[in-house]
Design a protein around this motif. Structure first.
Motif, PDB file in Angstrom:
ATOM      1  N   ASP A   1      -9.207  -7.769   1.670  1.00  0.00           N
ATOM      2  CA  ASP A   1      -9.016  -8.954   0.831  1.00  0.00           C
ATOM      3  C   ASP A   1      -8.600  -8.542  -0.580  1.00  0.00           C
ATOM      4  N   LYS A   2      -8.603  -7.229  -0.847  1.00  0.00           N
ATOM      5  CA  LYS A   2      -8.174  -6.766  -2.172  1.00  0.00           C
ATOM      6  C   LYS A   2      -6.988  -5.825  -2.047  1.00  0.00           C
ATOM      7  N   ALA A   3      -6.114  -6.133  -1.082  1.00  0.00           N
ATOM      8  CA  ALA A   3      -4.965  -5.259  -0.819  1.00  0.00           C
ATOM      9  C   ALA A   3      -3.912  -5.386  -1.927  1.00  0.00           C
ATOM     10  N   PRO A   4      -3.247  -4.292  -2.282  1.00  0.00           N
ATOM     11  CA  PRO A   4      -3.506  -2.929  -1.808  1.00  0.00           C
ATOM     12  C   PRO A   4      -4.681  -2.329  -2.571  1.00  0.00           C
ATOM     13  N   CYS A   5      -5.474  -1.550  -1.873  1.00  0.00           N
ATOM     14  CA  CYS A   5      -6.659  -1.036  -2.532  1.00  0.00           C
ATOM     15  C   CYS A   5      -6.734   0.478  -2.452  1.00  0.00           C
TER      16      CYS A   5
ATOM     17  N   PHE B   1     -11.354  -0.139  -5.534  1.00  0.00           N
ATOM     18  CA  PHE B   1     -10.572  -0.797  -6.575  1.00  0.00           C
ATOM     19  C   PHE B   1      -9.406  -1.523  -5.931  1.00  0.00           C
ATOM     20  N   GLY B   2      -9.212  -2.789  -6.314  1.00  0.00           N
ATOM     21  CA  GLY B   2      -8.079  -3.513  -5.770  1.00  0.00           C
ATOM     22  C   GLY B   2      -8.195  -4.985  -6.118  1.00  0.00           C
ATOM     23  N   PRO B   3      -7.114  -5.738  -6.000  1.00  0.00           N
ATOM     24  CA  PRO B   3      -5.776  -5.232  -5.681  1.00  0.00           C
ATOM     25  C   PRO B   3      -5.208  -4.439  -6.867  1.00  0.00           C
ATOM     26  N   LEU B   4      -4.458  -3.402  -6.525  1.00  0.00           N
ATOM     27  CA  LEU B   4      -3.951  -2.507  -7.556  1.00  0.00           C
ATOM     28  C   LEU B   4      -2.430  -2.568  -7.638  1.00  0.00           C
ATOM     29  N   GLY B   5      -1.952  -3.073  -8.772  1.00  0.00           N
ATOM     30  CA  GLY B   5      -0.533  -2.901  -9.068  1.00  0.00           C
ATOM     31  C   GLY B   5      -0.364  -1.502  -9.640  1.00  0.00           C
ATOM     32  N   ASN B   6       0.879  -1.104  -9.850  1.00  0.00           N
ATOM     33  CA  ASN B   6       1.104   0.235 -10.393  1.00  0.00           C
ATOM     34  C   ASN B   6       0.411   0.427 -11.734  1.00  0.00           C
ATOM     35  N   GLY B   7       0.486  -0.627 -12.565  1.00  0.00           N
ATOM     36  CA  GLY B   7      -0.136  -0.548 -13.887  1.00  0.00           C
ATOM     37  C   GLY B   7      -1.640  -0.413 -13.785  1.00  0.00           C
ATOM     38  N   ASP B   8      -2.226  -1.171 -12.825  1.00  0.00           N
ATOM     39  CA  ASP B   8      -3.684  -1.089 -12.641  1.00  0.00           C
ATOM     40  C   ASP B   8      -4.081   0.323 -12.260  1.00  0.00           C
ATOM     41  N   PHE B   9      -3.239   0.934 -11.425  1.00  0.00           N
ATOM     42  CA  PHE B   9      -3.551   2.287 -10.973  1.00  0.00           C
ATOM     43  C   PHE B   9      -3.523   3.259 -12.153  1.00  0.00           C
ATOM     44  N   ASP B  10      -2.512   3.100 -13.020  1.00  0.00           N
ATOM     45  CA  ASP B  10      -2.396   3.978 -14.190  1.00  0.00           C
ATOM     46  C   ASP B  10      -3.638   3.850 -15.078  1.00  0.00           C
ATOM     47  N   THR B  11      -4.075   2.610 -15.264  1.00  0.00           N
ATOM     48  CA  THR B  11      -5.277   2.384 -16.078  1.00  0.00           C
ATOM     49  C   THR B  11      -6.492   3.050 -15.443  1.00  0.00           C
ATOM     50  N   LEU B  12      -6.582   2.907 -14.122  1.00  0.00           N
ATOM     51  CA  LEU B  12      -7.707   3.507 -13.394  1.00  0.00           C
ATOM     52  C   LEU B  12      -7.736   5.018 -13.616  1.00  0.00           C
ATOM     53  N   VAL B  13      -6.569   5.640 -13.490  1.00  0.00           N
ATOM     54  CA  VAL B  13      -6.491   7.092 -13.668  1.00  0.00           C
ATOM     55  C   VAL B  13      -6.896   7.470 -15.094  1.00  0.00           C
TER      56      VAL B  13
ATOM     57  N   GLY C   1       0.809  -1.225   0.000  1.00  0.00           N
ATOM     58  CA  GLY C   1       0.000   0.000   0.000  1.00  0.00           C
ATOM     59  C   GLY C   1       0.840   1.272   0.000  1.00  0.00           C
ATOM     60  N   GLN C   2       1.928   1.256   0.780  1.00  0.00           N
ATOM     61  CA  GLN C   2       2.773   2.451   0.849  1.00  0.00           C
ATOM     62  C   GLN C   2       3.397   2.728  -0.525  1.00  0.00           C
ATOM     63  N   GLU C   3       3.816   1.642  -1.193  1.00  0.00           N
ATOM     64  CA  GLU C   3       4.431   1.796  -2.503  1.00  0.00           C
ATOM     65  C   GLU C   3       3.388   2.294  -3.515  1.00  0.00           C
ATOM     66  N   LEU C   4       2.142   1.821  -3.366  1.00  0.00           N
ATOM     67  CA  LEU C   4       1.074   2.275  -4.258  1.00  0.00           C
ATOM     68  C   LEU C   4       0.817   3.767  -4.049  1.00  0.00           C
ATOM     69  N   LEU C   5       0.852   4.190  -2.809  1.00  0.00           N
ATOM     70  CA  LEU C   5       0.636   5.608  -2.519  1.00  0.00           C
ATOM     71  C   LEU C   5       1.757   6.448  -3.149  1.00  0.00           C
ATOM     72  N   ASP C   6       2.997   5.967  -2.988  1.00  0.00           N
ATOM     73  CA  ASP C   6       4.126   6.704  -3.575  1.00  0.00           C
ATOM     74  C   ASP C   6       3.958   6.805  -5.086  1.00  0.00           C
ATOM     75  N   HIS C   7       3.536   5.703  -5.683  1.00  0.00           N
ATOM     76  CA  HIS C   7       3.331   5.678  -7.123  1.00  0.00           C
ATOM     77  C   HIS C   7       2.222   6.659  -7.528  1.00  0.00           C
TER      78      HIS C   7
END
Lengths: 212, 432, 877
Positions: A128-132, A140-152, A92-98
């Motif tokens: 159960d969907k960490a990191p979310c 939304f979750g679990p979110l890898g960096n790529g998933d987050f980019d797609t979401l944005v 989660g911390q890494e997702l936030l940084d990303h």
């Protein structure tokens, strides 16, 4: 009165009527105001105070206690990344940084185009969907960096307007029910219930009533 | 296949709608209670079920109801402010089976004679709020709530109240303050036991979402049938929310005491084990307020008293697994950061202590701690929870205070070496 | 459990010692009474408990053994076992202090609270030696002004909730609140909504740290530079007990003292910060004689001989009734008596009065059956027909508010207009002047038009003879002549003979003045002119031959040229008399006006001779509040220049006339009062100061009135700033006051029976006919209506209300004006003035609201003395 739209003012009055004490409508009214303007403006607070017959400072005092009520302007999408322990274990911390890198703002900040406000949030019960992450309180979750980019990208291009409502948590919550039964009538009923109960108890214990 | 009570309809198509709910037996229990049973008979069934509250404190539901001060004006408040980190069970229930919650709430309102019932749902559960409000709307249209329900002569209204983002409002007296439109400050007990002085000063029952969701089943099947499940004081089933370093995190409804921690974590239809080659380092049961347990306790059955005897608590039924690749210091620091952010700020030890402890823990995790910091942080913890015992004592108004030390003390006690490595090597040895 | 406890008391054990306490009493108070001081911050004996600071944790035995409990939140129960001195308790207290200090700035050397700070003091006594906190402290912008009077330093705040609780619960002004959460909780105001409560200074007084400071005191002094005396505030007629503090012969601060009978420790801001006026450089410091259009300083000798010469001339022109005395509210009882004795007992004129047309006739004030404040707030019901208490006697408003909120009594309010008491009232009625008579006659009878009011009184158990009812009687609307309120009171007193009255007039010592004969037709002791006692006859040279005139009568008489000499003593009729046109025209006609004053007021700046008087805190004496309670006033500073106390000035005039008033000190004046007035029998300075100074003494004295009473102990943490000046530091378990209950056996109740003077028949004025095209007038007072007191206090002067004309929305529409636009008001005498309009629906339709004292326009007086009801015409300007 000038903040609430006529339609929302009607809703506000319904909300005030739901409680034995009108101040109970404070949080719902704040949500309603945020749904209208995105954040809780001073103007909105003054009008809520008037509706509740209390001081604006009291509304502000209560509202500022709660994380979801924003007295400063926020973006169209409120993006909250969870870093609490279950998400932390899942990155989660890494997702936030990303997220911070991608959006170009630190947690608490709003992008220049007014599109996104990034927040670091505490557990949002999707462990159960960490990191979310949550966007306007849709999850939304679990979110890898790529998933987050797609979401944005999806958000930017309005591809999620169906599932992600506009900001304002009550924007899709409408009470559609007949008027409440007045509490006086309820209390008449309860009195009858209490009497019936006494009668039953007396019947179960025929001696109890007669004994000194 | 074990008995499913609260999640029986999860997975059913459109389970959130009244049509699906009725098709699967919904609102029969409410009819039965209102038309065939007296309030005392409903209470008697719930008492017979032995059901412990599913919120965290684990108090017997029937006993709680019986302690309600008898007054003309009484309220029922359902606590759906699920915010204990790694607890995500109520969220499943409100989204997937809101009618079960509504029905349980109405039956309870009848049993205790409530003047009005409120469901306080965590504000962040926007989707859940939509689902529950839709269910309430449908229930009104169906005649299950409002005036003269099902022609029984019993009337009660049900109001959905959104929270707005404050963990402390899960504490029942803070929730009541919040429902009164105030800052979520816990009240001092005594004298503010909700059953005596609750919402608007009237006697009030506060029950958790999962507790309420069990009530229709108990009325339909009888308290005895519920009590037949589980063992000892742990009757019925429970939703266990499993998260952290496991392959299959999720909600599992299990008959109480029927499984051990090890089975929950490793069974292939449950947690599915850990990543290849890893082992359990620690388990945080019952939410982050609970002391941690080590691998030596994995064979404990998932029961209220069993976990209590091991020096922790089953709490909200959430279980976080830390494997040997996760940093205990970092996890403990993050938990203190959570409490610091969520402290309501009303009383001194929690308001000031949580921030200080977080700062010390952060310093250690980041590599600028000293050995004396360990004594310092323990002493600061001791000033919040004197004696650092379990169950804890407290210098604070509510239990959020003594929850702060739980993780810190557990982590230092169980992984002192790891702290020393952080201090000596001036940094965290784990990769994250 | 224990059998040896005195009746109604229970026994608990504290640190192994058995102590007796009242059941339900808070543990922290019970322990303190037994000499065991438990440290605390958030606890305050006049606020509801919150138990948040956790400083008062002690070990209490429960079902699971001893556990830490907040002693401020725990009522004692029989058999309770408590430990306050264990290691566990000490560690908890140590821990709380350390937690409080981690984010508290170390700016004590520059903090106003330094030296009188409960945090500082209790840290020294109970706290850890040094801090183990090495991180950065929490930061907030350093002090922010939350009002014109109060500054807030959030870094110093310890979130004890005292100020916010006071504002919300006591004052009912929830303008300051906690914002934010957790360790970012701050006290603040809503933007653009400053903390304008009339009671804001109390939050500064009870702040246990230096978070709240008052602008008039900031950086002025240190506790070790201060000395103090007890006194009573004389800003209004309440008589709130205060501690007057000074440094280097300058007043620096007033702090409220906790008097159970009166102010419960609270003060209004006007009273609290009015000390600045005493320090004003604009004081009159020497006698001033008029020379053409200017004044020249003269000597006391010169001034006195001129006064006596004028007295002689006036007497020579006819009789002594060509001389008049208008006495003002600044005067102590001793001053009042000295002037009354000079006027009535030496010169022989009965033209002595202190009613500026905004009060009630002295004979009625003296005749009505009285209630006390404590009786009112515990009565079955209160009926209010009075001016706005919050604006006129603010601390009485707090007492009423507290009693009503606690359900101790119920209030009903009648009147012609909205009033702050409406919000506290069980029922209110807008009443027309012509309806008052039938209201008073039919109140508790069937078929009354105002059944709702009567129903509340009946349901509260008020007897059909008025038993249990207290009437707050004042001047509800100054546009209605006093004769209406008087007739109403007499009518009520007749219909409900057991009802009692609290005369809620604002004017400071109207009650003492009336009791001492400062009204036409009266002699000292609430007795009539004809009832000359032996004691009086012995001490007075003469008594008036016939009844004299009221202030209004004197002014009218002056206009006819029948008054040659007038003494205006501590009064400013040109500005304050209700009909300012009459006052100005009349005083212009008087041959010689002597003004005895502290400033060059409207009146003194046009007088022929100005004599400089000592102000509050520059003299000792006594004052009487509106319930008839007598308090001591103590000198703290020396008067500037050659200012003298009034009683000395009166004595000197008498001496110059060749008569000796017979007293050489203010205590000797009091001795004479006690000798000549049956009402004041038994009073003496030594008795008042030795006994219940904080509670004062109600006259006539009862055997317990002057006993040394059990009283609220001075909680050094509740009232920082008082104990510190005494002790220069926290003195644990040192009780500043005596704490015993004993009656003064030398006072025999039988010896002091005071005969009432009886009440006249109600005399209702003729019905007033509203002139066509006119609007009715609401002539009201505001706390910050202009006045000498306010204009000479730099910080209060900023709060003075602007002249404004308030009208309802509908009225504004008819006139075609909007808020901010100008309207012209024409009074019944044809005078006119322009005002800024403010549209507010709190004003009833067809009425105009003007604030008495907010304007002074030549030729314009919205109230005319000869009108029973005043109407005005309003035009768009």
């Amino acid at each position: 009165m000038s903040f609430f739209t006529p339609e929302n003012l009607e809703k506000a009055k319904v909300l005030v009527g739901l409680y034995p004490d009108r101040r109970s409508a404070l949080i719902p009214l704040c949500h309603l105001a945020q749904g209208q303007r995105g954040h809780l403006s001073h103007e909105a607070i003054e009008e809520i105070a008037e509706l509740l017959e209390i001081q604006p400072a009291e509304v502000m005092g209560t509202a500022s206690f709660y994380d979801m009520l924003h007295t400063e302007d926020v973006g169209k999408y409120l993006v909250g990344v969870c870093t609490n322990v279950a998400c932390l274990l899942g990155g989660g911390q890494e997702l936030l940084d990303h997220a911070s890198d991608v959006l170009g703002v630190s947690p608490g900040g709003t992008t220049e185009d007014g599109m996104f406000t990034l927040e670091e949030v505490e557990c949002v019960a999707h462990c159960d969907k960490a990191p979310c992450a949550q966007v306007n309180y849709r999850y939304f979750g679990p979110l890898g960096n790529g998933d987050f980019d797609t979401l944005v990208d999806d958000l930017k291009n309005d591809r999620l307007s169906e599932s992600v409502p506009p900001h304002g948590v009550l924007s899709r919550v409408f009470r559609d029910a007949p008027p409440m039964v007045p509490l006086e009538i309820i209390h008449q009923e309860r009195r009858k219930m209490d009497e019936a109960k006494k009668a039953r108890l007396a019947a179960q214990n025929p001696d109890a009533g007669g004994k000194q | 296949m074990s008995t499913k009570i609260v999640t029986a309809r999860v997975g059913v198509k459109d389970s959130h709608t009244i049509a699906a709910y009725i098709e699967h037996g919904g609102y029969k229990a409410l009819r039965k209670a209102l038309l065939e049973m007296t309030p005392e008979e409903v209470q008697a069934e719930v008492t017979a079920s032995g059901m412990l509250g599913r919120g965290g404190a684990g108090f017997e539901t029937g006993r709680k109801w019986s302690m309600l001060k008898q007054d003309l004006v009484k309220y029922l408040v359902v606590n759906g402010d699920e915010s204990e980190p790694s607890t995500f069970k109520d969220h499943l229930l409100v989204e997937n089976d809101p009618h079960q919650l509504v029905e349980g709430t109405l039956i309870t309102a009848y049993a205790i004679g409530a003047s009005r019932a409120f469901i306080y749902l965590r504000g962040e559960f926007a989707f859940g709020l939509e689902r529950v409000q839709a269910a309430i709307n449908e229930a009104y249209a169906y005649g299950a709530v409002g005036g003269n329900i099902f022609g029984s002569g019993f009337s009660v209204d049900l109001v959905l109240q959104p929270g707005a983002g404050a963990y402390i409002c899960g504490e029942e007296t803070a929730l009541i303050e919040s429902l009164e439109g105030k800052r979520g400050y816990p009240r001092i007990k005594p004298p503010y036991f909700p059953a005596v002085i609750g919402l608007y000063g009237a006697p009030t029952i506060v029950n958790n979402v999962e507790t309420m969701s069990n009530v229709p089943w108990i009325v339909t099947n009888g308290g005895k049938a519920f009590a037949a499940l589980g063992k000892g004081r742990s009757t019925g089933t429970r939703l266990f929310a499993l998260s952290g370093d496991v392959m299959r995190p999720g909600n599992y409804e299990l008959e109480m005491t029927s499984k051990t921690f090890r089975e929950l974590i490793y069974d292939s239809d449950l947690g599915g084990g850990l990543k290849e080659g890893r082992s359990v380092k620690a388990v945080i049961p019952g939410g982050v307020s609970a002391p941690w347990i080590g691998p030596d306790n994995l064979d404990l059955p998932l029961g209220q008293d069993e976990v209590a005897q091991a020096g922790s608590m089953l709490g909200s039924g959430s279980i976080i697994v830390l494997d040997d690749h996760s940093c205990a210091v970092r996890a403990a620091w993050r938990i203190t950061k959570f409490f610091n952010r969520e402290s309501c700020g009303q009383c001194t030890p929690c308001r000031e202590g949580s921030g200080w402890i977080e700062k010390i823990m952060h310093r250690i995790e980041m590599g600028s701690g000293t050995e004396s910091d360990l004594d310092l942080v323990l002493d600061a913890c001791d000033n919040i929870a004197p004696g650092l015992t379990w169950p804890p004592q407290q210098t604070t108004i509510c239990v959020l205070g003594p929850s702060i030390p739980s993780s810190v003390v557990s982590a230092i006690k169980m992984f002192r070496d790891e702290f020393m490595i952080h201090i000596k090597e001036e940094g965290c040895p784990f990769v994250h | 459990m224990s059998t040896d406890a005195p009746q109604n008391l229970i026994t608990i054990s504290v640190d192994g010692k058995e102590i007796h306490a009242k059941s339900g009493e808070l543990l922290i108070e019970a322990a303190e009474k037994a000499g065991i001081f438990i440290p605390r911050f958030c606890f305050h004996n006049r606020l509801p408990q919150v138990g948040v600071c956790r400083m008062c944790l002690v070990e209490v035995k429960g079902p699971r053994g001893f556990a830490l409990q907040p002693s401020c939140y725990l009522p004692v129960a029989d058999g309770m076992e408590v430990i306050t001195d264990s290691e566990k308790v000490k560690k908890a207290q140590d821990g709380v202090l350390e937690f409080l200090l981690i984010n508290h700035p170390l700016d004590c050397p520059t903090c106003d609270k330094g030296g009188e700070c409960p945090l500082q003091d209790q840290t020294l006594t109970f706290g850890p030696g040094e801090s183990r906190f090495i991180e950065e402290k929490r930061h907030w912008e350093k002090p922010i002004a939350i009002s014109k009077l109060v500054f807030l330093d959030r870094e110093r705040c310890i979130q004890c909730d005292r100020c916010t609780r006071f504002a919300d619960v006591v004052a009912g002004d929830a303008l300051i609140e906690f914002f934010g959460r957790g360790d970012h909780t701050e006290v603040n105001v809503f933007p653009e909504r400053p903390f304008t409560s009339y009671f804001s200074g109390n939050t500064v007084q009870i702040c246990p740290v230096g978070a709240l400071t008052a602008s008039p005191y900031r950086f002025k002094a240190r506790p070790w530079d201060l000395s103090q005396v007890e006194s009573s505030c004389t800003t209004c007629s309440m008589g709130c007990r205060i501690m007057v503090q000074s440094s280097q012969n300058q007043l620096t601060r007033y702090l409220g003292l906790d008097s159970d009978s009166v102010n419960h420790g609270w003060l209004c801001d006007k009273g609290r910060f009015g000390f600045e006026a005493v320090n004003s450089p604009e004081r009159v410091t020497a006698p001033l004689a008029r020379k053409d259009d200017d004044y020249v300083e003269t000597t006391w000798a010169g001034a006195l001989s001129q006064v006596v010469e004028k007295i002689g001339e006036a007497k020579a022109a006819g009789d002594s009734h060509r001389i008049g005395f208008i006495l003002g509210s600044r005067l102590t009882n001793e001053d009042m008596y000295a002037w009354v004795k000079l006027a009535k007992g030496v010169i022989g004129t009965d033209n002595v009065d202190l009613n500026m047309g905004d009060g009630l006739k002295g004979s009625i004030v003296a005749g009505l059956p009285r209630a006390t404040i404590n009786e009112a707030v515990s009565s079955k019901a209160i009926l209010a027909f009075t001016g706005d208490i919050k604006e006129e006697i603010p601390v009485l408003f707090l007492r009423l508010r507290e009693a009503v909120k606690a359900g101790r009594t119920k209030l009903v309010t009648i009147g012609t207009r909205a009033n702050s008491l409406d919000g506290l009232s069980e029922a209110t009625a807008r009443i027309g002047i012509d309806e008052l008579k039938s209201f008073a006659r039919g109140l508790l009878k069937d078929g009354s038009e105002f059944g709702e009011i009567g129903a509340v009184l009946s349901s509260q158990g008020v007897g059909s003879d008025g038993d249990g009812l207290v009437v707050l009687l004042g001047r509800e609307n100054l546009s209605v002549d006093q004769s209406v309120a008087e007739a109403f009171a007499l009518e009520l007193a007749r219909a409900l003979p057991k009802a009692r009255f609290l005369i809620t007039l604002r004017s400071t010592n109207f009650s003492g003045g009336t009791d001492l004969g400062a009204a036409p037709g009266l002699l000292p002791g609430r007795s009539l002119l004809g009832d000359v006692s032996e004691a009086l006859a012995e001490r007075w040279v003469t008594t008036p031959s016939h009844a004299g005139l009221s202030v209004e009568g004197m002014l009218k008489s002056a206009l006819r040229g029948e008054l040659d000499l007038i003494f205006v003593v501590g009064a400013d009729p040109r500005a304050d008399f209700i009909d300012s046109e009459l006052a100005n025209a009349a005083l212009d006609e008087v041959d010689f006006v002597v003004s005895v004053d502290t400033y060059m007021s409207e009146t003194s700046s046009r007088a022929d001779l100005v004599l400089p008087a000592a102000a509050f805190a520059e003299k000792s004496g006594t004052t009487t509040n509106f319930e008839g309670r007598i308090f001591t006033l103590n000198q703290k500073v020396t008067p500037p220049g050659v200012c003298r106390p009034d009683w000395i000035i009166a004595s000197e005039i008498a001496l110059e006339m060749g008569e000796d008033l017979g007293f050489g000190s203010s205590s000797e004046v009091l001795d004479e009062i006690a000798a000549v007035s049956q009402l004041h029998w038994g009073l003496s300075w030594s008795r008042l100061t030795a006994a219940a100074t904080v509670e004062g003494a109600l006259v006539p004295l009862s055997p317990t009135a002057l006993s040394i009473r059990r009283r609220a102990m001075l909680d050094q943490v509740s009232t920082p700033g008082i104990a510190s000046v005494w002790n220069q530091g926290l003195a644990q378990s040192k009780t500043a006051y005596l704490d015993v209950d004993s009656a003064d056996g030398s006072i025999d109740p039988a010896s002091r029976a005071v005969q009432g003077i009886g009440l006249p028949e109600p005399l209702w004025p003729m019905e007033a006919i509203q002139p066509a095209g006119s609007l009715s007038l609401d002539y009201i007072r505001k706390l910050y209506s202009r006045g000498e007191h306010l204009t000479r206090s730099p910080h209060l002067s900023e709060l003075i209300v602007k002249p404004k004309c308030r009208i309802s929305y509908d009225t504004a529409k008819q006139l075609g004006v909007k808020t901010g636009e100008s309207v012209r008001i024409i009074d019944t005498g044809g005078g006119e003035a322009s005002f800024e309009a403010e549209v507010d629906d709190a004003v009833k339709e067809g009425a105009v609201e003007l604030i008495h004292g907010s304007f002074l326009v030549s030729g314009f007086s919205p109230v005319r003395a000869d009108k029973a009801v005043n109407y005005v015409k309003v035009e768009r300007a």
